[in-house]
Design a protein around this motif. Structure first.
Motif, PDB file in Angstrom:
ATOM      1  N   UNK A  93      -6.050   1.745 -10.765  1.00  0.00           N
ATOM      2  CA  UNK A  93      -6.342   2.761  -9.923  1.00  0.00           C
ATOM      3  C   UNK A  93      -7.303   3.895 -10.560  1.00  0.00           C
ATOM      4  N   UNK A  94      -7.942   4.492  -9.638  1.00  0.00           N
ATOM      5  CA  UNK A  94      -8.574   5.835 -10.061  1.00  0.00           C
ATOM      6  C   UNK A  94      -8.174   6.792  -8.834  1.00  0.00           C
ATOM      7  N   UNK A 141       0.808  -1.299  -0.162  1.00  0.00           N
ATOM      8  CA  UNK A 141      -0.013   0.028  -0.060  1.00  0.00           C
ATOM      9  C   UNK A 141       0.893   1.188   0.030  1.00  0.00           C
ATOM     10  N   UNK A 142       2.171   1.256  -0.105  1.00  0.00           N
ATOM     11  CA  UNK A 142       3.016   2.384  -0.260  1.00  0.00           C
ATOM     12  C   UNK A 142       3.968   2.408  -1.495  1.00  0.00           C
ATOM     13  N   UNK A 151      -6.922   5.784  -5.669  1.00  0.00           N
ATOM     14  CA  UNK A 151      -7.780   4.476  -5.151  1.00  0.00           C
ATOM     15  C   UNK A 151      -7.369   3.273  -5.536  1.00  0.00           C
ATOM     16  N   UNK A 152      -6.896   2.269  -4.816  1.00  0.00           N
ATOM     17  CA  UNK A 152      -6.610   1.052  -5.400  1.00  0.00           C
ATOM     18  C   UNK A 152      -7.870   0.134  -5.681  1.00  0.00           C
ATOM     19  N   UNK A 153      -7.982   0.048  -6.810  1.00  0.00           N
ATOM     20  CA  UNK A 153      -9.181  -0.686  -7.424  1.00  0.00           C
ATOM     21  C   UNK A 153      -9.055  -2.290  -7.908  1.00  0.00           C
ATOM     22  N   UNK A 209      -7.790   3.062  -0.162  1.00  0.00           N
ATOM     23  CA  UNK A 209      -7.104   4.171  -0.198  1.00  0.00           C
ATOM     24  C   UNK A 209      -5.526   4.262  -0.224  1.00  0.00           C
ATOM     25  N   UNK A 210      -4.765   4.571  -1.059  1.00  0.00           N
ATOM     26  CA  UNK A 210      -3.444   4.375  -0.791  1.00  0.00           C
ATOM     27  C   UNK A 210      -3.130   5.820   0.010  1.00  0.00           C
TER      28      UNK A 210
END
Length: 391
Positions: free
Chosen positions: A358-359, A142-143, A321-323, A310-311
């Motif tokens: 992502x978005x 996530x980073x 946003x990680x989708x 959420x990143x």
């Protein structure tokens, strides 16, 4: 925030104002382009109204006070010491970068960027007949972090690097150590570095960004600065470039004159001076509002839409946003959200194909509008899953 001195709650109808964000497309909730749906600081509005009361709007000089406003702001907030002789005025960061591409590189040269990154970097490099070289950031747990081994290898075959600090779209504040390492590698390979620091003021409360020029002593560096994002005044088209390298700066000034990008909007200096000299309190309150909006999104996703992550970011009002759990390409997902829910988020693949899962979401808006966008995001993803499942 429950109690604020300034108005960050009112929803301002921006339709029919030739507004790029609200008038270009027929979307109900546009949360894409990077401008804010908040009123500007009162000092800026007052200063512009005062200037507008004078009935002549002719060609405008750039006063010393404008450069002094930049100098004092970066000195007091970031301990970044600038001087007027090392600065040049420009109508915007991206026009400046486009001019630098033309005067500091040749057609066919390679220019490195760190994807996922601001999509206009891709366009300007390619439109000027240069080649994009991507040093993809590492995404792990996530980073995001920099792949320095890959960066070292690729800098050996490029003429220029464009850095985004803080990083758009992932919201990362690069550490002084990271910036120093980048400078060392650019020196090793004799690469010109452009540092785009346009989002620098929009950090989470308690955090400050690190200017490249205070973190590295590399001399082939040009820094691009502007109040346009911080104070929501992009329409005035005002920025500066800074470099202690006199040879580079003279080439840039000459090119910007050729490109007609060094002239001044009649209201620009008024807005910039009012921003830097009278609106610091407004900005610091804004940062708290943006942080609370970020936390609202984080809570909502965790409770209502855990399939989207959420990143975590340090800066900007642009959330990444990680989708990936949806297993849907961002182009398809973004188009579906617009057609199904009237929600316009930026599809991640535009920032490099490594962003295809992502978005990007702009949360610089009143809470009521933010919640509307989040509910539409949830409804759209549910509808897409139902279609995928044949329901």
């Amino acid at each position: 925030m429950k109690n604020t001195k300034y108005d960050f709650k009112s929803i301002i109808d921006r339709h029919d104002t030739n507004c790029l964000k609200w008038d270009l497309f027929d979307d109900d909730v546009p949360m894409w382009v990077a401008d804010m749906d908040f009123k500007v600081a009162p000092a800026i509005e007052k200063a512009i109204q005062k200037r507008a009361s004078h009935p002549i709007y002719g060609y405008t000089l750039i006063p010393d006070e404008l450069f002094e406003a930049y100098i004092n702001w970066w000195d007091s907030r970031y301990n970044f010491k600038m001087s007027k002789e090392n600065m040049a005025y420009s109508i915007g960061v991206m026009p400046s970068i486009s001019s630098m591409i033309r005067c500091l590189t040749d057609e066919g040269d390679n220019i490195l960027i760190q994807s996922p990154v601001y999509h206009v970097f891709f366009y300007f490099i390619q439109d000027n007949n240069r080649n994009v070289i991507e040093n993809e950031l590492i995404y792990e747990n996530g980073q995001y972090s920099i792949d320095f081994e890959d960066l070292d290898e690729k800098l050996s075959d490029v003429e220029m690097m464009i850095l985004c600090n803080p990083q758009n779209p992932v919201g990362k504040i690069w550490s002084s150590e990271d910036l120093k390492h980048i400078g060392e590698l650019c020196r090793k390979h004799d690469v010109v570095l452009i540092s785009d620091e346009i989002h620098c003021d929009l950090t989470n409360p308690g955090l400050k960004y690190n200017p490249f020029e205070t973190s590295s002593d590399y001399d082939k560096v040009i820094t691009c600065l502007s109040p346009s994002k911080s104070f929501n005044i992009a329409g005035f088209q005002s920025s500066i470039v800074h470099s202690k390298n006199g040879e580079l700066l003279e080439k840039i000034k000459t090119q910007m004159q050729l490109d007609n990008s060094s002239a001044c909007n009649v209201f620009a200096t008024t807005a910039v001076i009012a921003a830097y000299e009278e609106s610091e309190e407004w900005l610091d309150e804004l940062r708290k509002v943006l942080y609370e909006n970020r936390q609202t999104v984080k809570r909502y996703l965790a409770e209502e839409l855990p399939v989207v992550k959420l990143v975590e970011g340090d800066a900007t009002y642009l959330l990444w946003l990680d989708c990936s759990a949806l297993n849907v390409h961002s182009k398809i997902l973004g188009e579906f959200l617009r057609s199904n829910q009237g929600l316009f988020l930026s599809p991640g693949h535009e920032f490099g194909e490594c962003g295809k899962d992502f978005l990007r979401m702009n949360v610089a808006c009143p809470e009521e509008l933010l919640m509307d966008g989040l509910r539409r995001l949830k409804a759209g993803i549910i509808a897409l899953k139902n279609i995928s499942n044949g329901l």
